[in-house]
Design a protein around this motif. Structure first.
Motif, PDB file in Angstrom:
ATOM      1  N   GLU A   1       0.831  -1.193   0.000  1.00  0.00           N
ATOM      2  CA  GLU A   1       0.000   0.000   0.000  1.00  0.00           C
ATOM      3  C   GLU A   1       0.868   1.245   0.000  1.00  0.00           C
ATOM      4  OE1 GLU A   1      -2.492  -0.387   3.449  1.00  0.00           O
ATOM      5  OE2 GLU A   1      -3.808  -1.804   2.421  1.00  0.00           O
ATOM      6  N   TYR A   2       0.404   2.255  -0.717  1.00  0.00           N
ATOM      7  CA  TYR A   2       1.088   3.544  -0.700  1.00  0.00           C
ATOM      8  C   TYR A   2       0.062   4.649  -0.893  1.00  0.00           C
ATOM      9  CZ  TYR A   2       0.742   3.344  -5.794  1.00  0.00           C
ATOM     10  OH  TYR A   2       0.276   3.245  -7.077  1.00  0.00           O
ATOM     11  N   TYR A   3       0.363   5.793  -0.332  1.00  0.00           N
ATOM     12  CA  TYR A   3      -0.516   6.938  -0.507  1.00  0.00           C
ATOM     13  C   TYR A   3       0.264   8.225  -0.352  1.00  0.00           C
ATOM     14  CZ  TYR A   3      -0.729   6.682   4.612  1.00  0.00           C
ATOM     15  OH  TYR A   3      -0.408   6.607   5.938  1.00  0.00           O
ATOM     16  N   ARG A   4      -0.131   9.174  -1.159  1.00  0.00           N
ATOM     17  CA  ARG A   4       0.419  10.518  -1.040  1.00  0.00           C
ATOM     18  C   ARG A   4      -0.409  11.252  -0.001  1.00  0.00           C
ATOM     19  NH1 ARG A   4       3.788  12.447  -5.257  1.00  0.00           N
ATOM     20  NH2 ARG A   4       3.197  14.503  -4.514  1.00  0.00           N
ATOM     21  N   ILE A   5       0.215  12.141   0.693  1.00  0.00           N
ATOM     22  CA  ILE A   5      -0.470  12.893   1.728  1.00  0.00           C
ATOM     23  C   ILE A   5      -1.607  13.693   1.084  1.00  0.00           C
ATOM     24  CG2 ILE A   5      -0.183  14.723   3.442  1.00  0.00           C
ATOM     25  CD1 ILE A   5       2.705  13.663   3.794  1.00  0.00           C
ATOM     26  N   GLY A   6      -2.818  13.492   1.581  1.00  0.00           N
ATOM     27  CA  GLY A   6      -3.991  14.161   1.061  1.00  0.00           C
ATOM     28  C   GLY A   6      -4.671  13.428  -0.076  1.00  0.00           C
ATOM     29  N   HIS A   7      -4.204  12.247  -0.444  1.00  0.00           N
ATOM     30  CA  HIS A   7      -4.792  11.473  -1.535  1.00  0.00           C
ATOM     31  C   HIS A   7      -5.236  10.106  -1.017  1.00  0.00           C
ATOM     32  CE1 HIS A   7      -2.519  14.511  -3.702  1.00  0.00           C
ATOM     33  NE2 HIS A   7      -3.255  14.229  -4.782  1.00  0.00           N
ATOM     34  N   ALA A   8      -5.954   9.381  -1.847  1.00  0.00           N
ATOM     35  CA  ALA A   8      -6.465   8.065  -1.476  1.00  0.00           C
ATOM     36  C   ALA A   8      -5.340   7.029  -1.432  1.00  0.00           C
ATOM     37  CB  ALA A   8      -7.528   7.606  -2.472  1.00  0.00           C
ATOM     38  N   THR A   9      -5.550   5.986  -0.659  1.00  0.00           N
ATOM     39  CA  THR A   9      -4.594   4.895  -0.543  1.00  0.00           C
ATOM     40  C   THR A   9      -4.725   3.960  -1.740  1.00  0.00           C
ATOM     41  OG1 THR A   9      -4.727   4.977   1.858  1.00  0.00           O
ATOM     42  CG2 THR A   9      -3.878   2.954   0.894  1.00  0.00           C
ATOM     43  N   HIS A  10      -3.579   3.567  -2.293  1.00  0.00           N
ATOM     44  CA  HIS A  10      -3.538   2.583  -3.372  1.00  0.00           C
ATOM     45  C   HIS A  10      -3.053   1.274  -2.755  1.00  0.00           C
ATOM     46  CE1 HIS A  10      -4.051   5.581  -6.529  1.00  0.00           C
ATOM     47  NE2 HIS A  10      -3.281   6.357  -5.781  1.00  0.00           N
ATOM     48  N   SER A  11      -3.809   0.224  -2.967  1.00  0.00           N
ATOM     49  CA  SER A  11      -3.481  -1.062  -2.389  1.00  0.00           C
ATOM     50  C   SER A  11      -3.409  -2.106  -3.491  1.00  0.00           C
ATOM     51  CB  SER A  11      -4.541  -1.456  -1.362  1.00  0.00           C
ATOM     52  OG  SER A  11      -4.226  -2.683  -0.775  1.00  0.00           O
ATOM     53  N   GLN A  12      -2.348  -2.911  -3.463  1.00  0.00           N
ATOM     54  CA  GLN A  12      -2.164  -3.942  -4.477  1.00  0.00           C
ATOM     55  C   GLN A  12      -1.823  -5.259  -3.787  1.00  0.00           C
ATOM     56  OE1 GLN A  12       0.778  -2.921  -7.382  1.00  0.00           O
ATOM     57  NE2 GLN A  12       0.791  -4.948  -8.284  1.00  0.00           N
ATOM     58  N   GLN A  13      -2.607  -6.287  -4.075  1.00  0.00           N
ATOM     59  CA  GLN A  13      -2.323  -7.598  -3.500  1.00  0.00           C
ATOM     60  C   GLN A  13      -1.119  -8.188  -4.224  1.00  0.00           C
ATOM     61  OE1 GLN A  13      -5.459 -10.458  -3.777  1.00  0.00           O
ATOM     62  NE2 GLN A  13      -4.321 -12.012  -2.696  1.00  0.00           N
ATOM     63  N   ILE A  14      -0.120  -8.613  -3.439  1.00  0.00           N
ATOM     64  CA  ILE A  14       1.076  -9.179  -4.066  1.00  0.00           C
ATOM     65  C   ILE A  14       1.239 -10.655  -3.778  1.00  0.00           C
ATOM     66  CG2 ILE A  14       2.323  -7.007  -4.215  1.00  0.00           C
ATOM     67  CD1 ILE A  14       3.803  -7.751  -1.699  1.00  0.00           C
ATOM     68  N   ALA A  15       0.507 -11.179  -2.786  1.00  0.00           N
ATOM     69  CA  ALA A  15       0.626 -12.613  -2.502  1.00  0.00           C
ATOM     70  C   ALA A  15      -0.572 -13.087  -1.692  1.00  0.00           C
ATOM     71  CB  ALA A  15       1.905 -12.915  -1.739  1.00  0.00           C
ATOM     72  N   ARG A  16      -0.834 -14.378  -1.809  1.00  0.00           N
ATOM     73  CA  ARG A  16      -1.841 -15.058  -0.998  1.00  0.00           C
ATOM     74  C   ARG A  16      -1.202 -16.356  -0.527  1.00  0.00           C
ATOM     75  NH1 ARG A  16      -7.966 -15.877  -2.767  1.00  0.00           N
ATOM     76  NH2 ARG A  16      -8.581 -14.899  -0.840  1.00  0.00           N
ATOM     77  N   LEU A  17      -0.966 -16.422   0.782  1.00  0.00           N
ATOM     78  CA  LEU A  17      -0.260 -17.557   1.354  1.00  0.00           C
ATOM     79  C   LEU A  17      -1.238 -18.572   1.931  1.00  0.00           C
ATOM     80  CD1 LEU A  17       2.498 -15.528   3.200  1.00  0.00           C
ATOM     81  CD2 LEU A  17       2.699 -16.685   1.004  1.00  0.00           C
ATOM     82  N   ASN A  18      -0.809 -19.807   1.998  1.00  0.00           N
ATOM     83  CA  ASN A  18      -1.647 -20.901   2.501  1.00  0.00           C
ATOM     84  C   ASN A  18      -1.787 -20.868   4.018  1.00  0.00           C
ATOM     85  OD1 ASN A  18      -2.096 -21.951  -0.058  1.00  0.00           O
ATOM     86  ND2 ASN A  18      -0.219 -23.150   0.016  1.00  0.00           N
ATOM     87  N   ASP A  19      -2.547 -21.821   4.520  1.00  0.00           N
ATOM     88  CA  ASP A  19      -2.901 -21.907   5.931  1.00  0.00           C
ATOM     89  C   ASP A  19      -1.691 -22.081   6.844  1.00  0.00           C
ATOM     90  OD1 ASP A  19      -4.740 -21.999   8.029  1.00  0.00           O
ATOM     91  OD2 ASP A  19      -4.781 -24.189   7.984  1.00  0.00           O
ATOM     92  N   GLU A  20      -0.620 -22.720   6.373  1.00  0.00           N
ATOM     93  CA  GLU A  20       0.512 -22.973   7.271  1.00  0.00           C
ATOM     94  C   GLU A  20       1.244 -21.694   7.673  1.00  0.00           C
ATOM     95  OE1 GLU A  20       2.321 -23.747   3.119  1.00  0.00           O
ATOM     96  OE2 GLU A  20       0.709 -24.741   4.159  1.00  0.00           O
ATOM     97  N   TYR A  21       1.045 -20.595   6.952  1.00  0.00           N
ATOM     98  CA  TYR A  21       1.705 -19.331   7.284  1.00  0.00           C
ATOM     99  C   TYR A  21       0.903 -18.498   8.283  1.00  0.00           C
ATOM    100  CZ  TYR A  21       4.935 -20.232   3.485  1.00  0.00           C
ATOM    101  OH  TYR A  21       5.884 -20.789   2.686  1.00  0.00           O
ATOM    102  N   ARG A  22      -0.313 -18.909   8.622  1.00  0.00           N
ATOM    103  CA  ARG A  22      -1.143 -18.123   9.542  1.00  0.00           C
ATOM    104  C   ARG A  22      -0.512 -18.011  10.924  1.00  0.00           C
ATOM    105  NH1 ARG A  22      -6.814 -20.459   9.762  1.00  0.00           N
ATOM    106  NH2 ARG A  22      -7.183 -18.597  11.018  1.00  0.00           N
ATOM    107  N   SER A  23       0.131 -19.045  11.381  1.00  0.00           N
ATOM    108  CA  SER A  23       0.751 -19.002  12.704  1.00  0.00           C
ATOM    109  C   SER A  23       2.088 -18.268  12.693  1.00  0.00           C
ATOM    110  CB  SER A  23       0.955 -20.423  13.237  1.00  0.00           C
ATOM    111  OG  SER A  23       1.834 -21.136  12.384  1.00  0.00           O
ATOM    112  N   GLN A  24       2.607 -17.979  11.511  1.00  0.00           N
ATOM    113  CA  GLN A  24       3.917 -17.335  11.386  1.00  0.00           C
ATOM    114  C   GLN A  24       3.816 -15.855  11.030  1.00  0.00           C
ATOM    115  OE1 GLN A  24       5.935 -19.549   8.379  1.00  0.00           O
ATOM    116  NE2 GLN A  24       5.889 -21.462   9.518  1.00  0.00           N
ATOM    117  N   ILE A  25       2.656 -15.240  11.194  1.00  0.00           N
ATOM    118  CA  ILE A  25       2.475 -13.846  10.783  1.00  0.00           C
ATOM    119  C   ILE A  25       3.440 -12.893  11.493  1.00  0.00           C
ATOM    120  CG2 ILE A  25       0.844 -11.912  10.839  1.00  0.00           C
ATOM    121  CD1 ILE A  25      -1.318 -13.840   9.982  1.00  0.00           C
ATOM    122  N   PRO A  26       3.663 -12.989  12.814  1.00  0.00           N
ATOM    123  CA  PRO A  26       4.633 -12.067  13.431  1.00  0.00           C
ATOM    124  C   PRO A  26       6.057 -12.233  12.879  1.00  0.00           C
ATOM    125  CG  PRO A  26       3.255 -13.064  15.103  1.00  0.00           C
ATOM    126  CD  PRO A  26       2.958 -13.777  13.819  1.00  0.00           C
TER     127      PRO A  26
END
Length: 83
Positions: free
Chosen positions: A41-66
């Motif tokens: 995600e990136y945004y210029r001050i005073g403008h809307a946020t642009h968000s781009q999905q770059i990955a979708r990980l499987n269930d085994e990564y849920r416990s490793q988020i930190p």
């Protein structure tokens, strides 16, 4: 390459330092789909946020988020938010 290395290279390719622009990475835990989405995600001050999905990980990564957040922050220097 493992998925984490792919994510880091994708983030580095998308990160173009522009003035007055804030960049961050968001890790979203989808409870019901049992996936982890990674957004750049990136945004210029005073403008809307642009968000781009770059990955979708499987269930085994849920416990490793930190640990994922720490690895991505150390490799890229960007702020990493988790939901």
């Amino acid at each position: 390459m493992n998925p984490i290395e792919n994510i880091i290279t994708e983030i580095n390719s998308l990160f173009t330092k522009q003035p007055n622009t804030i960049y961050e990475v968001r890790l979203v835990n989808q409870r019901y789909a049992k996936k982890v989405n990674v957004f750049f995600e990136y945004y210029r001050i005073g403008h809307a946020t642009h968000s781009q999905q770059i990955a979708r990980l499987n269930d085994e990564y849920r416990s490793q988020i930190p640990e994922l957040a720490t690895m991505i922050h150390q490799a890229t220097g960007l702020t990493v938010n988790t939901n």
